[in-house]
Design a protein around this motif. Structure first.
Motif, PDB file in Angstrom:
ATOM      1  N   HIS A 331      44.501  40.617  44.447  1.00 20.66           N
ATOM      2  CA  HIS A 331      44.375  39.206  44.800  1.00 20.66           C
ATOM      3  C   HIS A 331      45.758  38.578  44.858  1.00 20.66           C
ATOM      4  N   SER A 332      45.811  37.408  45.524  1.00 21.91           N
ATOM      5  CA  SER A 332      47.057  36.645  45.548  1.00 21.91           C
ATOM      6  C   SER A 332      47.254  35.971  44.191  1.00 21.91           C
ATOM      7  N   VAL A 336      44.819  33.011  42.425  1.00 19.02           N
ATOM      8  CA  VAL A 336      44.072  33.292  41.196  1.00 19.02           C
ATOM      9  C   VAL A 336      44.387  32.251  40.134  1.00 19.02           C
ATOM     10  N   GLU A 364      50.938  39.816  45.363  1.00 18.63           N
ATOM     11  CA  GLU A 364      49.606  40.360  45.123  1.00 18.63           C
ATOM     12  C   GLU A 364      49.567  41.048  43.759  1.00 18.63           C
ATOM     13  N   PRO A 369      39.463  38.265  38.544  1.00 17.84           N
ATOM     14  CA  PRO A 369      39.610  36.803  38.483  1.00 17.84           C
ATOM     15  C   PRO A 369      38.748  36.162  37.390  1.00 17.84           C
TER      16      PRO A 369
END
Length: 485
Positions: A331-332, A336, A364, A369
Protein backbone atom coordinates in the motif's frame (compact mmCIF):
# COMPACT_ATOMS: atom_id res chain seq x y z
CA UNK A 1 -12.93 -59.66 44.10
CA UNK A 2 -10.20 -57.27 43.04
CA UNK A 3 -8.13 -55.45 45.63
CA UNK A 4 -6.29 -52.31 44.51
CA UNK A 5 -2.78 -52.05 45.83
CA UNK A 6 -2.14 -48.46 46.93
CA UNK A 7 1.27 -49.05 48.46
CA UNK A 8 3.83 -46.42 47.67
CA UNK A 9 6.99 -47.53 45.90
CA UNK A 10 9.00 -44.96 47.90
CA UNK A 11 10.51 -43.70 44.70
CA UNK A 12 12.31 -46.97 43.94
CA UNK A 13 10.73 -47.18 40.48
CA UNK A 14 10.77 -43.46 39.88
CA UNK A 15 13.87 -42.44 37.95
CA UNK A 16 13.42 -38.83 39.01
CA UNK A 17 13.96 -39.78 42.66
CA UNK A 18 17.28 -41.56 42.25
CA UNK A 19 20.03 -40.47 44.55
CA UNK A 20 22.00 -37.49 43.28
CA UNK A 21 25.46 -36.39 44.27
CA UNK A 22 26.74 -32.87 44.54
CA UNK A 23 28.55 -31.15 41.70
CA UNK A 24 31.71 -30.91 43.80
CA UNK A 25 31.76 -34.66 44.53
CA UNK A 26 30.81 -35.57 40.94
CA UNK A 27 33.54 -33.60 39.23
CA UNK A 28 36.17 -34.14 41.96
CA UNK A 29 35.83 -37.90 41.61
CA UNK A 30 35.96 -37.84 37.85
CA UNK A 31 38.81 -35.36 37.65
CA UNK A 32 40.72 -37.41 40.23
CA UNK A 33 40.06 -40.63 38.32
CA UNK A 34 41.24 -38.99 35.08
CA UNK A 35 44.30 -37.59 36.86
CA UNK A 36 45.19 -40.96 38.38
CA UNK A 37 44.82 -42.74 35.04
CA UNK A 38 47.06 -40.15 33.41
CA UNK A 39 49.66 -40.42 36.17
CA UNK A 40 49.61 -44.24 35.96
CA UNK A 41 50.31 -44.05 32.23
CA UNK A 42 53.09 -41.53 32.88
CA UNK A 43 54.54 -43.76 35.62
CA UNK A 44 54.56 -46.83 33.35
CA UNK A 45 56.18 -44.94 30.48
CA UNK A 46 58.69 -43.36 32.86
CA UNK A 47 59.58 -46.74 34.37
CA UNK A 48 60.28 -48.20 30.93
CA UNK A 49 62.30 -45.13 30.03
CA UNK A 50 64.35 -45.40 33.25
CA UNK A 51 65.00 -49.12 32.60
CA UNK A 52 66.07 -48.43 29.03
CA UNK A 53 68.37 -45.54 29.96
CA UNK A 54 69.84 -47.46 32.88
CA UNK A 55 70.59 -50.41 30.64
CA UNK A 56 72.18 -48.19 27.99
CA UNK A 57 74.29 -46.29 30.52
CA UNK A 58 75.54 -49.42 32.28
CA UNK A 59 76.39 -51.16 29.02
CA UNK A 60 78.35 -48.09 27.91
CA UNK A 61 80.26 -47.97 31.20
CA UNK A 62 80.92 -51.72 30.97
CA UNK A 63 82.35 -51.14 27.49
CA UNK A 64 84.65 -48.41 28.80
CA UNK A 65 85.81 -50.62 31.67
CA UNK A 66 86.38 -53.58 29.33
CA UNK A 67 88.50 -51.38 27.05
CA UNK A 68 90.43 -50.09 30.05
CA UNK A 69 91.09 -53.60 31.32
CA UNK A 70 92.22 -54.71 27.86
CA UNK A 71 94.69 -51.82 27.77
CA UNK A 72 96.10 -52.77 31.20
CA UNK A 73 96.57 -56.37 30.05
CA UNK A 74 98.56 -55.18 27.06
CA UNK A 75 100.58 -52.82 29.24
CA UNK A 76 101.68 -55.60 31.58
CA UNK A 77 102.34 -57.87 28.59
CA UNK A 78 101.00 -60.87 30.49
CA UNK A 79 98.72 -63.63 29.30
CA UNK A 80 96.92 -66.38 31.14
CA UNK A 81 97.90 -64.89 34.46
CA UNK A 82 95.49 -62.65 36.30
CA UNK A 83 97.25 -59.54 37.53
CA UNK A 84 96.04 -58.50 40.97
CA UNK A 85 94.66 -55.13 39.80
CA UNK A 86 92.80 -56.26 36.67
CA UNK A 87 89.48 -56.78 38.42
CA UNK A 88 88.45 -53.67 40.28
CA UNK A 89 85.31 -54.99 41.95
CA UNK A 90 84.79 -51.97 44.15
CA UNK A 91 85.12 -49.65 41.19
CA UNK A 92 82.55 -51.60 39.23
CA UNK A 93 80.10 -51.69 42.10
CA UNK A 94 80.53 -47.95 42.68
CA UNK A 95 80.08 -46.98 39.02
CA UNK A 96 77.45 -49.50 38.00
CA UNK A 97 75.81 -50.53 41.27
CA UNK A 98 76.26 -54.10 39.99
CA UNK A 99 78.94 -56.76 39.98
CA UNK A 100 79.29 -58.24 36.44
CA UNK A 101 81.18 -61.41 35.61
CA UNK A 102 84.54 -60.47 34.07
CA UNK A 103 86.57 -62.86 31.92
CA UNK A 104 89.90 -62.77 30.13
CA UNK A 105 89.91 -65.27 27.27
CA UNK A 106 92.21 -66.22 24.43
CA UNK A 107 91.35 -66.22 20.77
CA UNK A 108 89.97 -69.76 20.98
CA UNK A 109 87.47 -68.83 23.66
CA UNK A 110 89.25 -70.51 26.52
CA UNK A 111 88.76 -68.69 29.80
CA UNK A 112 92.14 -67.72 31.17
CA UNK A 113 90.98 -65.74 34.18
CA UNK A 114 87.78 -64.44 35.81
CA UNK A 115 86.75 -62.38 38.78
CA UNK A 116 84.58 -65.19 40.19
CA UNK A 117 84.96 -68.96 40.03
CA UNK A 118 81.40 -69.59 38.93
CA UNK A 119 79.44 -67.82 36.25
CA UNK A 120 77.39 -68.31 33.10
CA UNK A 121 80.51 -69.71 31.38
CA UNK A 122 82.62 -72.59 32.71
CA UNK A 123 85.93 -73.04 30.77
CA UNK A 124 84.99 -72.44 27.15
CA UNK A 125 82.88 -69.83 25.35
CA UNK A 126 80.68 -70.45 22.39
CA UNK A 127 82.76 -69.56 19.29
CA UNK A 128 79.84 -67.55 17.84
CA UNK A 129 80.27 -65.00 20.65
CA UNK A 130 83.91 -64.38 19.67
CA UNK A 131 83.16 -64.41 15.96
CA UNK A 132 80.35 -61.87 16.33
CA UNK A 133 81.69 -58.44 15.41
CA UNK A 134 79.30 -56.59 17.76
CA UNK A 135 80.98 -55.35 20.93
CA UNK A 136 77.68 -55.66 22.85
CA UNK A 137 75.68 -58.84 22.42
CA UNK A 138 72.46 -60.17 23.87
CA UNK A 139 72.29 -63.93 24.47
CA UNK A 140 70.13 -66.45 26.33
CA UNK A 141 72.02 -68.37 28.98
CA UNK A 142 70.65 -70.73 31.63
CA UNK A 143 67.14 -69.56 30.96
CA UNK A 144 67.90 -65.82 31.33
CA UNK A 145 68.80 -62.92 29.10
CA UNK A 146 72.42 -61.82 29.42
CA UNK A 147 74.37 -58.97 27.90
CA UNK A 148 77.98 -59.57 26.88
CA UNK A 149 80.40 -56.68 26.46
CA UNK A 150 83.72 -57.61 24.89
CA UNK A 151 86.88 -55.67 24.18
CA UNK A 152 89.85 -57.06 22.20
CA UNK A 153 93.36 -57.37 23.65
CA UNK A 154 95.60 -56.13 20.83
CA UNK A 155 99.39 -56.54 20.76
CA UNK A 156 101.36 -55.44 17.69
CA UNK A 157 98.15 -55.04 15.72
CA UNK A 158 97.17 -58.63 16.52
CA UNK A 159 94.26 -59.73 18.69
CA UNK A 160 95.66 -62.10 21.27
CA UNK A 161 92.51 -62.36 23.45
CA UNK A 162 89.39 -60.72 24.77
CA UNK A 163 88.07 -59.07 27.90
CA UNK A 164 84.41 -60.00 28.48
CA UNK A 165 81.98 -58.54 30.97
CA UNK A 166 78.73 -60.44 31.39
CA UNK A 167 75.63 -59.76 33.45
CA UNK A 168 71.93 -60.52 33.32
CA UNK A 169 69.38 -58.06 32.01
CA UNK A 170 67.52 -58.08 35.31
CA UNK A 171 70.57 -56.89 37.22
CA UNK A 172 71.55 -54.33 34.58
CA UNK A 173 68.08 -52.74 34.65
CA UNK A 174 67.57 -52.99 38.39
CA UNK A 175 67.34 -49.59 40.11
CA UNK A 176 65.95 -48.53 43.45
CA UNK A 177 66.56 -44.83 43.89
CA UNK A 178 65.07 -43.78 40.55
CA UNK A 179 61.87 -45.73 41.13
CA UNK A 180 61.57 -44.26 44.61
CA UNK A 181 61.97 -40.74 43.22
CA UNK A 182 59.43 -41.50 40.48
CA UNK A 183 56.94 -42.82 43.03
CA UNK A 184 57.39 -39.74 45.23
CA UNK A 185 56.90 -37.46 42.23
CA UNK A 186 53.76 -39.30 41.02
CA UNK A 187 52.19 -39.33 44.49
CA UNK A 188 53.02 -35.64 44.97
CA UNK A 189 51.46 -34.77 41.62
CA UNK A 190 48.37 -36.81 42.49
CA UNK A 191 47.92 -35.05 45.83
CA UNK A 192 48.58 -31.62 44.33
CA UNK A 193 46.21 -32.32 41.45
CA UNK A 194 43.50 -33.58 43.79
CA UNK A 195 43.83 -30.50 45.98
CA UNK A 196 43.64 -28.19 42.94
CA UNK A 197 40.63 -30.08 41.56
CA UNK A 198 38.88 -29.93 44.93
CA UNK A 199 39.40 -26.20 45.26
CA UNK A 200 38.34 -25.46 41.67
CA UNK A 201 35.29 -27.74 41.86
CA UNK A 202 34.23 -26.12 45.12
CA UNK A 203 34.70 -22.68 43.57
CA UNK A 204 32.54 -23.69 40.61
CA UNK A 205 29.91 -25.48 42.69
CA UNK A 206 29.35 -22.71 45.25
CA UNK A 207 27.71 -20.11 42.96
CA UNK A 208 25.64 -22.82 41.28
CA UNK A 209 24.55 -24.06 44.71
CA UNK A 210 23.63 -20.49 45.67
CA UNK A 211 21.56 -20.11 42.50
CA UNK A 212 19.87 -23.47 43.19
CA UNK A 213 18.93 -22.43 46.72
CA UNK A 214 17.68 -19.09 45.45
CA UNK A 215 15.62 -20.83 42.75
CA UNK A 216 13.87 -22.87 45.46
CA UNK A 217 12.93 -19.64 47.24
CA UNK A 218 11.65 -18.14 43.98
CA UNK A 219 9.59 -21.29 43.36
CA UNK A 220 7.99 -20.77 46.77
CA UNK A 221 7.09 -17.19 45.83
CA UNK A 222 9.89 -15.39 47.66
CA UNK A 223 11.59 -13.06 45.17
CA UNK A 224 13.81 -10.99 47.46
CA UNK A 225 16.94 -13.10 47.07
CA UNK A 226 20.45 -11.69 47.30
CA UNK A 227 23.18 -13.75 45.63
CA UNK A 228 26.74 -12.40 45.87
CA UNK A 229 28.22 -12.13 42.40
CA UNK A 230 31.99 -11.84 42.73
CA UNK A 231 32.86 -14.63 40.27
CA UNK A 232 35.77 -13.98 37.95
CA UNK A 233 34.49 -16.57 35.48
CA UNK A 234 32.46 -14.94 32.74
CA UNK A 235 29.91 -17.75 32.39
CA UNK A 236 29.25 -18.01 36.14
CA UNK A 237 28.96 -14.22 36.44
CA UNK A 238 26.48 -14.08 33.57
CA UNK A 239 24.48 -16.97 35.06
CA UNK A 240 24.06 -15.20 38.41
CA UNK A 241 23.38 -11.86 36.77
CA UNK A 242 20.76 -13.36 34.46
CA UNK A 243 19.13 -15.11 37.42
CA UNK A 244 18.94 -11.84 39.34
CA UNK A 245 17.37 -10.08 36.36
CA UNK A 246 14.92 -12.96 35.92
CA UNK A 247 13.98 -12.74 39.61
CA UNK A 248 13.33 -9.03 39.33
CA UNK A 249 11.22 -9.55 36.23
CA UNK A 250 9.25 -12.35 37.88
CA UNK A 251 8.65 -10.12 40.87
CA UNK A 252 7.48 -7.39 38.53
CA UNK A 253 5.21 -9.80 36.64
CA UNK A 254 3.79 -11.10 39.91
CA UNK A 255 3.00 -7.54 40.94
CA UNK A 256 1.44 -6.89 37.53
CA UNK A 257 -0.60 -10.06 37.84
CA UNK A 258 -1.92 -8.90 41.19
CA UNK A 259 -2.67 -5.49 39.74
CA UNK A 260 -4.35 -7.15 36.77
CA UNK A 261 -6.69 -9.14 38.97
CA UNK A 262 -7.52 -6.03 40.97
CA UNK A 263 -7.80 -3.91 37.83
CA UNK A 264 -9.98 -6.34 35.90
CA UNK A 265 -12.20 -6.81 38.94
CA UNK A 266 -12.51 -3.06 39.39
CA UNK A 267 -12.95 -2.27 35.70
CA UNK A 268 -15.64 -4.89 35.25
CA UNK A 269 -17.32 -4.37 38.60
CA UNK A 270 -17.81 -0.63 38.08
CA UNK A 271 -19.81 -0.83 34.82
CA UNK A 272 -21.73 -3.89 36.05
CA UNK A 273 -22.71 -2.03 39.21
CA UNK A 274 -23.64 1.03 37.18
CA UNK A 275 -25.69 -0.96 34.68
CA UNK A 276 -27.40 -2.88 37.46
CA UNK A 277 -28.40 0.34 39.22
CA UNK A 278 -29.65 2.00 36.04
CA UNK A 279 -31.69 -1.02 34.97
CA UNK A 280 -33.10 -1.38 38.47
CA UNK A 281 -34.24 2.25 38.32
CA UNK A 282 -35.90 1.64 34.95
CA UNK A 283 -37.55 -1.53 36.18
CA UNK A 284 -39.05 0.19 39.19
CA UNK A 285 -40.04 3.16 37.00
CA UNK A 286 -38.08 5.57 39.15
CA UNK A 287 -37.32 7.47 35.94
CA UNK A 288 -39.52 7.84 32.91
CA UNK A 289 -39.61 9.58 29.56
CA UNK A 290 -36.45 11.31 28.36
CA UNK A 291 -34.65 10.56 31.61
CA UNK A 292 -35.32 6.87 31.10
CA UNK A 293 -33.85 7.08 27.61
CA UNK A 294 -30.78 8.80 29.03
CA UNK A 295 -30.41 5.96 31.56
CA UNK A 296 -30.61 3.47 28.71
CA UNK A 297 -27.95 5.34 26.74
CA UNK A 298 -25.67 5.38 29.80
CA UNK A 299 -26.20 1.64 30.24
CA UNK A 300 -25.37 1.01 26.58
CA UNK A 301 -22.17 3.09 26.92
CA UNK A 302 -21.12 1.05 29.95
CA UNK A 303 -21.84 -2.17 28.05
CA UNK A 304 -19.73 -0.88 25.17
CA UNK A 305 -16.83 -0.21 27.54
CA UNK A 306 -17.09 -3.72 28.94
CA UNK A 307 -17.20 -5.08 25.41
CA UNK A 308 -14.06 -3.12 24.50
CA UNK A 309 -12.15 -4.45 27.51
CA UNK A 310 -13.14 -8.04 26.75
CA UNK A 311 -12.18 -7.58 23.09
CA UNK A 312 -8.79 -6.19 24.18
CA UNK A 313 -8.19 -9.28 26.29
CA UNK A 314 -9.22 -11.61 23.48
CA UNK A 315 -7.15 -9.73 20.89
CA UNK A 316 -4.08 -9.75 23.09
CA UNK A 317 -4.36 -13.46 23.81
CA UNK A 318 -4.84 -14.20 20.11
CA UNK A 319 -1.77 -12.22 19.13
CA UNK A 320 0.26 -13.75 21.96
CA UNK A 321 -0.54 -17.24 20.62
CA UNK A 322 -0.11 -16.22 16.94
CA UNK A 323 -3.72 -17.10 16.18
CA UNK A 324 -4.64 -13.81 14.48
CA UNK A 325 -3.86 -13.71 10.75
CA UNK A 326 -2.09 -10.62 9.44
CA UNK A 327 -3.02 -9.89 5.83
CA UNK A 328 -0.08 -7.89 4.56
CA UNK A 329 -0.17 -6.26 1.15
CA UNK A 330 1.56 -3.41 -0.67
CA UNK A 331 0.00 0.00 0.00
CA UNK A 332 0.95 3.65 -0.30
CA UNK A 333 2.43 4.80 3.01
CA UNK A 334 0.80 8.25 2.81
CA UNK A 335 -2.65 6.83 2.12
CA UNK A 336 -2.45 4.23 4.91
CA UNK A 337 -1.50 6.85 7.51
CA UNK A 338 -4.10 9.37 6.26
CA UNK A 339 -6.88 6.77 6.42
CA UNK A 340 -5.91 5.72 9.97
CA UNK A 341 -5.85 9.35 11.20
CA UNK A 342 -9.16 10.18 9.48
CA UNK A 343 -10.86 7.09 10.97
CA UNK A 344 -9.77 8.11 14.45
CA UNK A 345 -10.82 11.74 14.03
CA UNK A 346 -14.37 11.01 12.92
CA UNK A 347 -14.85 8.68 15.91
CA UNK A 348 -14.12 11.49 18.38
CA UNK A 349 -16.94 13.49 19.91
CA UNK A 350 -15.04 16.73 19.49
CA UNK A 351 -12.89 17.99 16.65
CA UNK A 352 -9.19 17.46 17.26
CA UNK A 353 -6.50 19.02 15.07
CA UNK A 354 -3.64 16.79 14.01
CA UNK A 355 -0.55 18.15 12.32
CA UNK A 356 0.25 15.46 9.72
CA UNK A 357 3.46 15.68 7.65
CA UNK A 358 3.47 13.02 4.93
CA UNK A 359 6.28 12.03 2.59
CA UNK A 360 6.85 14.28 -0.39
CA UNK A 361 7.18 11.19 -2.53
CA UNK A 362 4.90 8.37 -1.34
CA UNK A 363 6.67 5.08 -0.60
CA UNK A 364 5.00 1.72 -0.93
CA UNK A 365 5.01 -0.34 2.26
CA UNK A 366 3.99 -3.89 3.10
CA UNK A 367 1.28 -3.57 5.73
CA UNK A 368 -2.13 -4.73 6.93
CA UNK A 369 -4.14 -1.46 7.01
CA UNK A 370 -6.63 -2.72 9.61
CA UNK A 371 -3.91 -3.82 12.05
CA UNK A 372 -1.97 -0.61 11.44
CA UNK A 373 -5.10 1.38 12.22
CA UNK A 374 -5.31 -0.42 15.59
CA UNK A 375 -1.79 0.75 16.43
CA UNK A 376 -2.45 4.35 15.34
CA UNK A 377 -5.76 4.46 17.21
CA UNK A 378 -4.09 3.38 20.44
CA UNK A 379 -1.25 5.90 20.08
CA UNK A 380 -3.63 8.74 19.24
CA UNK A 381 -5.89 7.85 22.18
CA UNK A 382 -2.89 7.84 24.52
CA UNK A 383 -1.70 11.19 23.15
CA UNK A 384 -5.17 12.72 23.58
CA UNK A 385 -5.47 11.49 27.17
CA UNK A 386 -1.93 12.68 28.00
CA UNK A 387 -2.79 16.22 26.85
CA UNK A 388 -6.17 16.14 28.66
CA UNK A 389 -7.81 17.78 25.66
CA UNK A 390 -5.34 20.65 25.43
CA UNK A 391 -2.35 20.63 23.13
CA UNK A 392 -1.34 19.42 19.71
CA UNK A 393 -0.79 15.99 18.18
CA UNK A 394 1.85 15.81 15.45
CA UNK A 395 2.53 12.95 13.04
CA UNK A 396 5.78 13.07 11.09
CA UNK A 397 6.61 10.54 8.35
CA UNK A 398 10.20 9.82 7.33
CA UNK A 399 11.89 7.20 5.19
CA UNK A 400 15.19 5.33 4.98
CA UNK A 401 16.54 2.81 2.49
CA UNK A 402 14.69 -0.09 4.08
CA UNK A 403 11.76 1.28 6.08
CA UNK A 404 9.23 4.04 6.69
CA UNK A 405 9.09 5.70 10.12
CA UNK A 406 5.98 7.33 11.59
CA UNK A 407 6.54 9.50 14.67
CA UNK A 408 3.45 10.26 16.78
CA UNK A 409 4.10 13.17 19.20
CA UNK A 410 2.01 14.97 21.78
CA UNK A 411 2.51 17.94 24.09
CA UNK A 412 1.30 16.18 27.22
CA UNK A 413 2.90 15.74 30.62
CA UNK A 414 5.11 12.85 29.49
CA UNK A 415 5.87 9.45 31.01
CA UNK A 416 7.87 9.35 34.27
CA UNK A 417 11.41 8.12 33.69
CA UNK A 418 11.08 5.24 36.19
CA UNK A 419 8.02 3.92 34.30
CA UNK A 420 9.47 4.09 30.79
CA UNK A 421 11.19 0.64 30.83
CA UNK A 422 7.84 -1.04 31.61
CA UNK A 423 5.37 0.70 29.31
CA UNK A 424 5.35 -2.18 26.76
CA UNK A 425 4.78 -4.85 29.40
CA UNK A 426 1.34 -6.39 29.46
CA UNK A 427 -1.11 -5.06 32.08
CA UNK A 428 1.25 -2.25 33.10
CA UNK A 429 -0.45 1.06 33.84
CA UNK A 430 1.27 4.21 35.04
CA UNK A 431 0.39 5.68 38.40
CA UNK A 432 -1.24 8.79 36.89
CA UNK A 433 -3.11 6.91 34.18
CA UNK A 434 -4.25 4.20 36.59
CA UNK A 435 -6.64 6.51 38.43
CA UNK A 436 -7.76 8.70 35.54
CA UNK A 437 -8.41 6.35 32.63
CA UNK A 438 -10.09 3.00 32.79
CA UNK A 439 -8.42 0.10 30.99
CA UNK A 440 -6.38 -3.07 31.34
CA UNK A 441 -2.94 -1.83 30.35
CA UNK A 442 -2.79 -3.86 27.14
CA UNK A 443 -2.80 -1.07 24.56
CA UNK A 444 0.94 -0.50 24.08
CA UNK A 445 1.82 -4.18 24.56
CA UNK A 446 -0.71 -5.16 21.88
CA UNK A 447 0.41 -2.33 19.57
CA UNK A 448 4.03 -3.46 19.79
CA UNK A 449 3.05 -7.06 19.01
CA UNK A 450 1.06 -5.91 15.98
CA UNK A 451 3.95 -3.75 14.73
CA UNK A 452 6.36 -6.66 15.02
CA UNK A 453 3.86 -8.95 13.26
CA UNK A 454 3.87 -6.44 10.38
CA UNK A 455 7.67 -6.74 10.16
CA UNK A 456 8.43 -3.48 11.94
CA UNK A 457 8.44 -2.28 15.52
CA UNK A 458 7.05 0.25 17.98
CA UNK A 459 9.45 2.11 20.26
CA UNK A 460 9.39 5.00 22.70
CA UNK A 461 11.58 7.59 21.02
CA UNK A 462 11.57 10.19 23.82
CA UNK A 463 9.42 11.41 26.69
CA UNK A 464 9.71 14.41 28.99
CA UNK A 465 7.56 17.01 30.67
CA UNK A 466 7.22 18.70 27.27
CA UNK A 467 5.67 15.69 25.57
CA UNK A 468 6.10 12.15 24.29
CA UNK A 469 7.05 10.69 20.91
CA UNK A 470 6.44 7.11 19.78
CA UNK A 471 7.89 5.75 16.53
CA UNK A 472 6.35 3.09 14.30
CA UNK A 473 8.66 1.46 11.75
CA UNK A 474 7.35 -0.48 8.77
CA UNK A 475 9.37 -2.21 6.02
CA UNK A 476 9.18 -0.67 2.58
CA UNK A 477 8.04 -2.90 -0.26
CA UNK A 478 11.04 -1.98 -2.43
CA UNK A 479 13.53 -3.01 0.28
CA UNK A 480 11.75 -6.36 0.70
CA UNK A 481 11.85 -6.88 -3.05
CA UNK A 482 15.60 -6.20 -3.22
CA UNK A 483 16.20 -8.57 -0.31
CA UNK A 484 14.24 -11.32 -2.05
CA UNK A 485 16.16 -10.83 -5.27
Amino acid sequence: MFIKNNKCDNGMNNPNKEKRISLKQYWTRRYLLTLCMGLVVIAIVSAFWIRHNTLENRLNIMSLLADSMADRVVATNERAVRPPDFFHERELKTELEIDPFTYIIDTDGTILSSNRPRGPFEQQLNPTIIENKESIQKVDLIGQEFYIVKSPIVVNDSVIGWVLMVDSKDKLTHVNQEYTQLAIMIISLALLGWAAIYVLSNRLAKPIRDVSEAAKLVAEGYYHVDIPNESKEKEVYELIQSFKEMTKKLERLEALRTELLAGVTHELKTPVTSISGLLQALKEEVVTGDEAKEFLNISLNEVEKMKTMVEDLLAFNQFATNEVPVNKAVHSSNEVVKDAVFSWQIAQKEEIEINLSTLSTPVEITVDPIRFQQVMTNLLNNAYHAMEGEGEISILMMESETEVMIDVSDTGCGIPEEEQPYIFERFFRGEKKKYKIRGLGLGLALSKMISQALGGDLILLKSSAEGTTFRITLPSATAKMHTTE
